[in-house]
Design an enzyme around this catalytic site. Structure first.
Site, PDB file in Angstrom:
ATOM      1  CG  ASP A 110      -2.054   1.075   1.111  1.00 41.37           C
ATOM      2  OD1 ASP A 110      -1.786   2.091   0.210  1.00 41.37           O
ATOM      3  OD2 ASP A 110      -2.754   0.951   2.039  1.00 41.37           O
ATOM      4  CB  SER A 149      -0.815   3.220   3.925  1.00 43.89           C
ATOM      5  OG  SER A 149      -2.281   2.958   3.738  1.00 43.89           O
TER       6      SER A 149
END
Length: 362
Positions: free
Chosen positions: A130, A133
């Site tokens: 991710d 993030s």
């Protein structure tokens, strides 16, 4: 199998997609690594360090792009470099399909496999890949540091024989990954922190970090199934404006992080709100490159309005290129590992895999 990466345009991007600690991991999977000359020099990483770990360095970017099975980058390559990529090759990066739609469609027509990592689904299996993030975490931290550096008062409360200096009051707009890190960082430095978000699920997270969540009366939970914020209703926007208008009168520093994927950033802090803020206040707008959350945000400028500084940068992570490159390189490695069939020693673009299906540009 060969993975290649060339240096980004240094005027807009300081991060790299392959760091030395990741080279060994790729080689252990059976890949060869080809990098352009002085690939990490601007980060204090000499070519010799990459070579020692098994990477090959070339002066010829054309050869790297032509001969690599997978090309790992940060952003989309320039037109002349894109023209060097051939059918069947894979390009992985933050390709921004909303603004580069036509360019990516043309590459897809050439049967080049394009994977844009900001499209990763928010599922447990994708957490290690991710990039939103990992990068937003650092952006939220750095936005607070930059805003505090431009604030002309002390941040924590200080009690002295000469009198007491009150703690700075910080408002974080948008409590996603960047916003939550901004709250945590501001709290660690002694500020009093408030936060607002359209997703009611954020309330518990904000309060767990010591922030006070500003709740819009009668608010609904404006959250997509993927965990992202969605556009607010007109009624919600009016109520939020009223709440912000009153709150901003007593706020010293504002960190704006509100974004809706694929759309212009929502305008949240309007001209009349800024006019009522205290002179000397600072606003840092992380949404600057997508239009900004404030009325006066300009990319790569500090705008002064009635004694208030409004800051916005194209890429705040250029100020943390070593840390952000380290996390990004790990995200990319984990994504490539998921694409790679270790038994057959080949790339398997399995469209039944949600991670692959959601990130590929067709």
């Amino acid at each position: 199998m060969r993975i290649g990466s060339i240096l980004e345009n240094q005027e807009i991007e300081k991060r790299v997609a392959i760091t030395p600690d990741i080279v060994k991991k790729y080689i252990s999977l059976g890949f060869e690594i080809y990098l352009s000359e002085n690939y990490g020099y601007h980060l204090g990483i000499k070519d010799e360090e990459y070579i020692k770990l098994g990477a090959k360095i070339s002066k010829d970017e054309k050869e790297i792009l032509n001969s690599s099975d997978i090309i790992a980058q940060l952003g989309i390559l320039s037109d002349d470099k894109c023209s060097l990529i051939k059918e069947g090759q894979i390009l992985i990066g933050i390709l921004n399909p909303y603004t580069n739609k036509e360019k990516l469609e043309n590459l897809a027509k050439k049967k080049i496999n394009l994977f844009s990592l900001e499209l990763l689904p928010r599922i447990t299996r994708a957490q290690s890949m991710d990039i939103l993030s990992s990068q937003a975490n650092l952006a939220g931290y750095k936005a607070v540091i930059e805003a505090f550096a431009n604030f002309k008062k002390a941040i924590p409360m200080m009690m002295t024989a000469a009198g007491t200096i009150p703690a700075a009051k910080v408002l974080v707009v948008g409590a996603g990954v960047a916003g939550l890190q901004a709250i945590a960082t501001a709290k660690r430095m002694g500020a009093i922190v408030f936060a607002t978000d359209v997703r009611m699920a954020s309330k518990e997270q904000v309060e767990s970090l010591g922030g006070k969540f500003l709740t819009v009366e009668g608010s609904e939970n404006l959250e997509t199934e993927g965990g992202y914020a969605k556009e607010a209703t007109e009624d919600f926007k009016k109520k939020q404006e009223e709440l912000l208008r009153e709150t901003l009168k007593k706020i010293d520093i504002v960190i704006c992080t509100a974004l809706i994927p694929g759309k212009k950033a929502p305008l949240i802090i309007k001209e009349d709100m800024i006019n009522k803020m205290q002179p000397g206040s600072v606003i840092y707008d992380l949404a600057a490159v997508q239009g900004g959350n404030t009325a006066f945000t300009e990319v790569d400028k500090i705008v002064q309005k009635n004694g208030i500084k409004i800051m916005g940068e194209r890429n705040i992570l250029n100020k943390l290129p070593i840390s952000s490159s380290s996390l990004y390189a790990k995200n990319v490695f984990n994504f490539v590992s998921n694409l790679y069939d270790k038994e057959k020693k080949e790339i398997n673009i399995n469209l039944d895999d949600e991670i692959i299906n959601k990130t590929i540009i067709k």
